[in-house]
Design an enzyme around this catalytic site. Structure first.
Site, PDB file in Angstrom:
ATOM      1  N   HIS A  15       1.052  -1.259   0.201  1.00  0.00           N
ATOM      2  CA  HIS A  15       0.006   0.042   0.206  1.00  0.00           C
ATOM      3  C   HIS A  15       0.938   1.096  -0.015  1.00  0.00           C
ATOM      4  O   HIS A  15       1.946   1.260   0.107  1.00  0.00           O
ATOM      5  CB  HIS A  15      -1.037   0.114   1.145  1.00  0.00           C
ATOM      6  N   HIS A  43       1.247   3.913   2.056  1.00  0.00           N
ATOM      7  CA  HIS A  43       1.543   4.610   3.022  1.00  0.00           C
ATOM      8  C   HIS A  43       3.207   4.833   3.011  1.00  0.00           C
ATOM      9  O   HIS A  43       3.743   3.994   2.616  1.00  0.00           O
ATOM     10  CB  HIS A  43       1.210   3.932   4.449  1.00  0.00           C
ATOM     11  N   ASP A  54       5.570   4.810   5.363  1.00  0.00           N
ATOM     12  CA  ASP A  54       6.469   3.768   5.918  1.00  0.00           C
ATOM     13  C   ASP A  54       6.836   2.521   4.822  1.00  0.00           C
ATOM     14  O   ASP A  54       7.326   1.683   5.245  1.00  0.00           O
ATOM     15  CB  ASP A  54       5.813   3.444   7.439  1.00  0.00           C
ATOM     16  N   HIS A  55       5.836   2.435   3.862  1.00  0.00           N
ATOM     17  CA  HIS A  55       5.992   1.283   3.075  1.00  0.00           C
ATOM     18  C   HIS A  55       6.617   1.622   1.484  1.00  0.00           C
ATOM     19  O   HIS A  55       6.987   0.801   0.990  1.00  0.00           O
ATOM     20  CB  HIS A  55       4.842   0.481   2.795  1.00  0.00           C
ATOM     21  N   HIS A  68      -7.477  -1.889   5.742  1.00  0.00           N
ATOM     22  CA  HIS A  68      -6.631  -0.934   6.267  1.00  0.00           C
ATOM     23  C   HIS A  68      -7.270   0.329   5.906  1.00  0.00           C
ATOM     24  O   HIS A  68      -8.340   0.433   5.453  1.00  0.00           O
ATOM     25  CB  HIS A  68      -5.186  -1.239   5.577  1.00  0.00           C
ATOM     26  N   ASP A 104      -0.486  -4.066   5.899  1.00  0.00           N
ATOM     27  CA  ASP A 104      -1.085  -3.528   6.921  1.00  0.00           C
ATOM     28  C   ASP A 104      -2.822  -3.957   7.266  1.00  0.00           C
ATOM     29  O   ASP A 104      -3.261  -3.528   6.032  1.00  0.00           O
ATOM     30  CB  ASP A 104      -0.947  -1.939   7.232  1.00  0.00           C
ATOM     31  N   HIS A 118       6.204  -5.509  11.814  1.00  0.00           N
ATOM     32  CA  HIS A 118       5.335  -4.205  11.760  1.00  0.00           C
ATOM     33  C   HIS A 118       4.963  -4.100  13.127  1.00  0.00           C
ATOM     34  O   HIS A 118       3.767  -3.877  13.444  1.00  0.00           O
ATOM     35  CB  HIS A 118       4.304  -4.112  10.881  1.00  0.00           C
TER      36      HIS A 118
HETATM   37 ZN   LIG Z   1       2.842   0.273   7.978  1.00  0.00          ZN
HETATM   38 ZN   LIG Z   2      -0.239   1.536   6.639  1.00  0.00          ZN
END
Ligand SMILES: [Zn+2]
Ligand SMILES: [Zn+2]
Length: 312
Positions: free
Chosen positions: A63, A65, A67-68, A140, A211, A269
């Protein structure tokens, strides 16, 4: 097959955990590495490993976001500097291609290799003679996918003595028999592959989930998997926060593995709220529901060999 966790944190980096990235090393199987997510500074994490960026030929993004994905532009650029010439295929949700294209264009980043984009939707996202990768949406706060990577059955071992007894000469006919084809000898005798080989061996199944809160599709993707990588941003004591933020707990991840009859679970995670001293109880809590559970730290490595998962 090996798994090398490059980043195991949630949301943002901490001193102990970088943001999400996981290398699925298929060096023995196909001489390449597949990367799942690419959080910021993934390339720095790779510097501490034997992984060569040019060996990474597929990147699967769960996805969008930060942090990915925030490590992607830097990784793509460095892969170019480090002599990557082969096509890189990037699989991910709608919008990923546009973001990468724009970022590379505005920063005038020129990469020396072709990039193919595959916009992921539910279903088969990749298939060849060796592997099949399926995706399903998870739950998510934005569109997010989980991936199920299945290795196709491996040809059974060739019983050379048996083949020779049936009159098969040394040479290419043996290879055809091993590959599952029946062959006709010079005298017209037909030798059937199944008579001179052991039965095909099942391949492995690895499920890597993005996530998600606890959801049914996670269980479907993890069905009878050898290894399930599931997020565990929260623990049982913070279960209400988990649902609110579209995340799962250690115990929910364990429920998924249990309901799916999976063989092994790796928790990933992990929120920075959990300090080193909290991790043993964190793991124990999950182990009460699903016993074959591991916790991933940055640079945790696992190997799947002879139908067994070992932490290395
Ligand atoms: Zn994440
Ligand atoms: Zn996320």
């Amino acid at each position: 097959m090996q798994l090398h966790f490059l980043g195991t944190g949630a949301g943002m980096p901490s001193k102990d955990r970088n943001t999400s990235a996981l290398a699925l090393k298929l060096l023995e199987e196909r001489g390449s590495i597949w990367l799942f997510d690419c959080g910021e500074a993934t390339q720095h994490q790779i510097l501490h490993t034997t992984i060569k960026p040019r060996k990474i030929d597929k990147i699967f993004i769960t996805h969008l976001h930060g942090d990915h994905i925030l490590g992607l532009p830097g990784f793509l650029s460095s892969r170019s500097f480090l002599g990557g010439e082969d096509t890189l295929t990037i699989y991910g949700p709608k919008g990923l291609e546009q973001w990468i294209d724009m970022t590379l264009k505005l920063s005038k980043t020129h990469v020396t290799y072709p990039i193919d984009f595959v916009e992921v939707q539910e279903g088969i996202v990749f298939e060849d003679a060796q592997f099949i990768v399926r995706a399903m949406p998870l739950q998510h706060v934005i569109e997010c996918f989980g991936y199920r990577i299945e290795q196709k059955p491996l040809p059974g071992e060739l019983l050379i003595e048996k083949a020779q007894q049936l009159g098969v000469p040394k040479g290419p006919l043996l290879g055809q028999l091993k590959a599952g084809h029946n062959v006709t000898l010079e005298d017209g005798t037909v030798v059937s592959s199944k008579d001179v080989t052991n039965p095909p061996q099942p391949g492995f199944v690895v499920t890597i989930l993005g996530d998600t809160k606890f959801c049914e599709n996670a269980v479907v993707l993890a069905q009878h998997a050898d290894v399930v990588v599931h997020e565990a941003t929260f623990d049982h004591g913070t279960i209400e926060l988990a649902a609110q933020y579209g995340h799962a707990t250690n115990t929910e991840a364990a429920q998924v593995a249990r309901q799916a009859n999976a063989k092994n679970l790796i928790l990933n995670h992990i929120s920075a709220r959990f300090l080193a001293k909290d991790l043993i109880p964190f793991l124990d809590e999950a182990a009460q529901i699903f016993s074959s559970v591991y916790l991933a730290n940055d640079h945790s490595e696992f190997e799947w060999r002879q139908h067994t998962l070992n932490e290395i």
